[in-house]
Design a protein around this motif. Structure first.
Motif, PDB file in Angstrom:
ATOM      1  N   ALA A   1       0.817  -1.212   0.000  1.00  8.95           N
ATOM      2  CA  ALA A   1       0.000   0.000   0.000  1.00  8.95           C
ATOM      3  C   ALA A   1       0.853   1.265   0.000  1.00  8.95           C
ATOM      4  CB  ALA A   1      -0.924   0.005   1.219  1.00  8.95           C
ATOM      5  N   LYS A   2       0.264   2.318  -0.492  1.00 12.98           N
ATOM      6  CA  LYS A   2       0.836   3.655  -0.416  1.00 12.98           C
ATOM      7  C   LYS A   2      -0.220   4.565   0.224  1.00 12.98           C
ATOM      8  CE  LYS A   2       4.495   2.620  -3.036  1.00 12.98           C
ATOM      9  NZ  LYS A   2       5.907   2.679  -2.594  1.00 12.98           N
ATOM     10  N   ILE A   3       0.193   5.362   1.173  1.00 10.89           N
ATOM     11  CA  ILE A   3      -0.717   6.273   1.854  1.00 10.89           C
ATOM     12  C   ILE A   3      -0.269   7.703   1.556  1.00 10.89           C
ATOM     13  CG2 ILE A   3      -1.701   7.009   4.043  1.00 10.89           C
ATOM     14  CD1 ILE A   3      -2.502   4.189   3.269  1.00 10.89           C
ATOM     15  N   GLY A   4      -1.099   8.401   0.796  1.00 11.13           N
ATOM     16  CA  GLY A   4      -0.786   9.792   0.478  1.00 11.13           C
ATOM     17  C   GLY A   4      -1.301  10.711   1.572  1.00 11.13           C
ATOM     18  N   VAL A   5      -0.489  11.682   1.952  1.00  6.11           N
ATOM     19  CA  VAL A   5      -0.864  12.636   3.002  1.00  6.11           C
ATOM     20  C   VAL A   5      -0.604  14.048   2.505  1.00  6.11           C
ATOM     21  CG1 VAL A   5      -0.345  13.495   5.323  1.00  6.11           C
ATOM     22  CG2 VAL A   5      -0.400  11.032   4.888  1.00  6.11           C
ATOM     23  N   LEU A   6      -1.546  14.921   2.779  1.00 10.26           N
ATOM     24  CA  LEU A   6      -1.394  16.336   2.478  1.00 10.26           C
ATOM     25  C   LEU A   6      -1.723  17.118   3.738  1.00 10.26           C
ATOM     26  CD1 LEU A   6      -0.754  18.258   0.098  1.00 10.26           C
ATOM     27  CD2 LEU A   6      -3.213  18.441  -0.277  1.00 10.26           C
ATOM     28  N   LEU A   7      -0.795  17.940   4.190  1.00 12.73           N
ATOM     29  CA  LEU A   7      -1.015  18.799   5.344  1.00 12.73           C
ATOM     30  C   LEU A   7      -1.296  20.208   4.853  1.00 12.73           C
ATOM     31  CD1 LEU A   7       1.860  17.617   7.724  1.00 12.73           C
ATOM     32  CD2 LEU A   7      -0.472  16.741   7.546  1.00 12.73           C
ATOM     33  N   LEU A   8      -2.421  20.756   5.286  1.00 17.20           N
ATOM     34  CA  LEU A   8      -2.791  22.128   4.951  1.00 17.20           C
ATOM     35  C   LEU A   8      -2.689  22.976   6.210  1.00 17.20           C
ATOM     36  CD1 LEU A   8      -6.012  21.653   2.768  1.00 17.20           C
ATOM     37  CD2 LEU A   8      -3.627  21.473   2.085  1.00 17.20           C
ATOM     38  N   GLN A   9      -2.033  24.109   6.104  1.00 14.26           N
ATOM     39  CA  GLN A   9      -1.875  24.991   7.249  1.00 14.26           C
ATOM     40  C   GLN A   9      -2.359  26.386   6.900  1.00 14.26           C
ATOM     41  OE1 GLN A   9       2.408  24.076   7.906  1.00 14.26           O
ATOM     42  NE2 GLN A   9       1.771  23.427   9.952  1.00 14.26           N
TER      43      GLN A   9
ATOM     44  N   GLU B   1      -1.064  26.821   2.974  1.00 10.20           N
ATOM     45  CA  GLU B   1       0.328  26.391   2.956  1.00 10.20           C
ATOM     46  C   GLU B   1       0.293  24.864   3.009  1.00 10.20           C
ATOM     47  OE1 GLU B   1       2.127  28.204   6.366  1.00 10.20           O
ATOM     48  OE2 GLU B   1       1.128  30.111   5.947  1.00 10.20           O
ATOM     49  N   THR B   2       1.049  24.199   2.144  1.00  7.76           N
ATOM     50  CA  THR B   2       0.883  22.753   1.997  1.00  7.76           C
ATOM     51  C   THR B   2       2.201  21.989   2.107  1.00  7.76           C
ATOM     52  OG1 THR B   2       1.134  22.837  -0.409  1.00  7.76           O
ATOM     53  CG2 THR B   2      -1.087  23.139   0.465  1.00  7.76           C
ATOM     54  N   ARG B   3       2.060  20.743   2.572  1.00  8.39           N
ATOM     55  CA  ARG B   3       3.164  19.770   2.526  1.00  8.39           C
ATOM     56  C   ARG B   3       2.584  18.439   2.091  1.00  8.39           C
ATOM     57  NH1 ARG B   3       5.887  19.086   7.994  1.00  8.39           N
ATOM     58  NH2 ARG B   3       3.927  19.876   8.892  1.00  8.39           N
ATOM     59  N   GLN B   4       3.257  17.789   1.163  1.00 10.64           N
ATOM     60  CA  GLN B   4       2.757  16.554   0.567  1.00 10.64           C
ATOM     61  C   GLN B   4       3.723  15.402   0.831  1.00 10.64           C
ATOM     62  OE1 GLN B   4       2.318  14.834  -3.931  1.00 10.64           O
ATOM     63  NE2 GLN B   4       1.552  16.936  -3.647  1.00 10.64           N
ATOM     64  N   PHE B   5       3.144  14.211   1.121  1.00 11.15           N
ATOM     65  CA  PHE B   5       3.941  13.027   1.405  1.00 11.15           C
ATOM     66  C   PHE B   5       3.264  11.786   0.813  1.00 11.15           C
ATOM     67  CE2 PHE B   5       4.073  16.006   4.941  1.00 11.15           C
ATOM     68  CZ  PHE B   5       5.423  16.176   5.182  1.00 11.15           C
ATOM     69  N   ILE B   6       4.084  10.775   0.493  1.00 11.14           N
ATOM     70  CA  ILE B   6       3.573   9.447   0.185  1.00 11.14           C
ATOM     71  C   ILE B   6       4.323   8.466   1.081  1.00 11.14           C
ATOM     72  CG2 ILE B   6       3.356   7.610  -1.529  1.00 11.14           C
ATOM     73  CD1 ILE B   6       2.999   9.729  -3.663  1.00 11.14           C
ATOM     74  N   LEU B   7       3.568   7.797   1.952  1.00  7.80           N
ATOM     75  CA  LEU B   7       4.164   6.868   2.908  1.00  7.80           C
ATOM     76  C   LEU B   7       4.033   5.441   2.400  1.00  7.80           C
ATOM     77  CD1 LEU B   7       3.319   9.487   4.534  1.00  7.80           C
ATOM     78  CD2 LEU B   7       3.359   8.036   6.551  1.00  7.80           C
TER      79      LEU B   7
ATOM     80  N   ILE C   1      -5.536  18.248  -5.266  1.00  7.65           N
ATOM     81  CA  ILE C   1      -5.993  18.845  -4.011  1.00  7.65           C
ATOM     82  C   ILE C   1      -5.049  19.962  -3.573  1.00  7.65           C
ATOM     83  CG2 ILE C   1      -6.511  18.421  -1.581  1.00  7.65           C
ATOM     84  CD1 ILE C   1      -7.135  15.502  -2.379  1.00  7.65           C
ATOM     85  N   GLU C   2      -3.750  19.707  -3.677  1.00  4.99           N
ATOM     86  CA  GLU C   2      -2.769  20.697  -3.247  1.00  4.99           C
ATOM     87  C   GLU C   2      -2.903  21.995  -4.042  1.00  4.99           C
ATOM     88  OE1 GLU C   2       1.806  20.677  -1.846  1.00  4.99           O
ATOM     89  OE2 GLU C   2       1.406  19.639  -3.732  1.00  4.99           O
ATOM     90  N   GLU C   3      -3.003  21.869  -5.360  1.00  3.32           N
ATOM     91  CA  GLU C   3      -3.103  23.064  -6.195  1.00  3.32           C
ATOM     92  C   GLU C   3      -4.404  23.821  -5.952  1.00  3.32           C
ATOM     93  OE1 GLU C   3      -2.549  21.527 -10.117  1.00  3.32           O
ATOM     94  OE2 GLU C   3      -0.473  20.911  -9.706  1.00  3.32           O
ATOM     95  N   ALA C   4      -5.505  23.093  -5.779  1.00  2.00           N
ATOM     96  CA  ALA C   4      -6.786  23.751  -5.515  1.00  2.00           C
ATOM     97  C   ALA C   4      -6.785  24.422  -4.144  1.00  2.00           C
ATOM     98  CB  ALA C   4      -7.928  22.744  -5.608  1.00  2.00           C
ATOM     99  N   ALA C   5      -6.177  23.765  -3.145  1.00  2.00           N
ATOM    100  CA  ALA C   5      -6.116  24.350  -1.805  1.00  2.00           C
ATOM    101  C   ALA C   5      -5.250  25.606  -1.791  1.00  2.00           C
ATOM    102  CB  ALA C   5      -5.575  23.329  -0.810  1.00  2.00           C
ATOM    103  N   GLN C   6      -4.185  25.597  -2.547  1.00  2.00           N
ATOM    104  CA  GLN C   6      -3.342  26.785  -2.646  1.00  2.00           C
ATOM    105  C   GLN C   6      -4.068  27.923  -3.361  1.00  2.00           C
ATOM    106  OE1 GLN C   6       0.118  25.250  -4.637  1.00  2.00           O
ATOM    107  NE2 GLN C   6       1.055  24.466  -2.765  1.00  2.00           N
ATOM    108  N   GLN C   7      -4.759  27.579  -4.447  1.00  2.00           N
ATOM    109  CA  GLN C   7      -5.404  28.606  -5.263  1.00  2.00           C
ATOM    110  C   GLN C   7      -6.649  29.194  -4.610  1.00  2.00           C
ATOM    111  OE1 GLN C   7      -6.336  27.319  -9.247  1.00  2.00           O
ATOM    112  NE2 GLN C   7      -7.448  29.202  -9.750  1.00  2.00           N
ATOM    113  N   TYR C   8      -7.511  28.320  -4.077  1.00  2.00           N
ATOM    114  CA  TYR C   8      -8.809  28.782  -3.597  1.00  2.00           C
ATOM    115  C   TYR C   8      -8.872  29.007  -2.089  1.00  2.00           C
ATOM    116  CZ  TYR C   8     -10.213  27.247  -8.250  1.00  2.00           C
ATOM    117  OH  TYR C   8     -10.309  27.083  -9.605  1.00  2.00           O
TER     118      TYR C   8
END
Length: 235
Positions: free
Chosen positions: A17-25, A219-225, A208-215
């Motif tokens: 499995a891969k678990i994608g994580v996006l942190l929005l601040q 502030e974002t951080r992206q990871f794949i665990l 999601i990251e681009e939409a969260a930044q635009q709209y």
């Protein structure tokens, strides 16, 4: 330092499995989506149809993957992946209603890429967040319900020191950690179990990251665990 940790008990069931994580601040939230975000969600509905190629809904590959996964651990009756619930609405030509800006953005991504996406208010976590097979008894209050419904022994869930956060992958969120109009910092997670769809996971995270930044001016951080990299800092 607060961490998100994927326990070995999870990898024992889903080693690839891969678990994608996006942190929005510090993102700008509100109780109603803008016209642009509402359009993102609307435009996602016909795109979701591309994932429904079989006459029988449950025979679609993206449904089968998560259906089989839910057979690997203890579940509450009726538990099913969030992507199954969303695509079921699409298959029946039922609308996916607007909830709030962030939820609408990640639901749009979920529909476009046929992946389950969930989010929690990062500031509500008590200690580390874990994805683990639980021994059961973790406190859990469903959104809108004042009755404790503790986890089952052998159930897969996200939990912190105060109890369960989200049960059976992205089946049910708890009220304590839910995204609200006042949320400023969010934890988003995407669960990929079909390794052949790694590109879809990356595209969904980027969307999601681009939409969260635009709209949302996030502030974002992206990871794949994965099994080799099973934890990240949430600070």
């Amino acid at each position: 330092m607060t961490q998100f940790i994927i326990d070995q008990s999870f990898w024992n069931l889903f080693p690839q499995a891969k678990i994608g994580v996006l942190l929005l601040q510090n993102y700008h939230n509100s109780d109603q989506s803008s016209q642009e975000i509402a359009q993102l969600l609307e435009d996602s509905l016909p795109l979701a149809q591309a994932h429904l190629t079989e006459d029988i809904f449950s025979d679609n590959p993206v449904i089968q993957v998560y259906r089989k996964a839910y057979q690997q651990f203890k579940t509450k009756k009726g538990a099913r992946s969030s992507i199954k619930a969303l695509l079921k609405r699409v298959s029946g030509n039922n609308p996916v209603r607007s909830i709030n800006p962030l939820v609408d953005i990640y639901n749009a991504a979920s529909l476009r890429y046929a992946l389950p996406v969930g989010a929690e208010d990062l500031d509500t976590f008590v200690g580390n967040l874990q994805l683990t097979i639980t021994e059961g008894g973790d406190e859990f209050y469903l959104i809108g319900d004042d009755t404790n419904q503790p986890t089952l022994p052998g159930e897969l869930c996200y939990k912190d020191q105060a109890g369960a956060v989200c049960r059976c992958f992205n089946w049910r969120d708890g009220e304590r950690t839910m995204i609200t109009d006042q949320t400023k910092n969010a934890f988003l997670v995407i669960e990929l179990l079909d390794i052949e769809r790694l590109d879809a996971l990356q595209e969904a995270l980027n969307f999601i990251e681009e939409a969260a930044q635009q709209y949302l001016q996030a502030e974002t951080r992206q990871f794949i665990l994965d099994h080799a990299n099973p934890h990240i800092s949430l600070n």
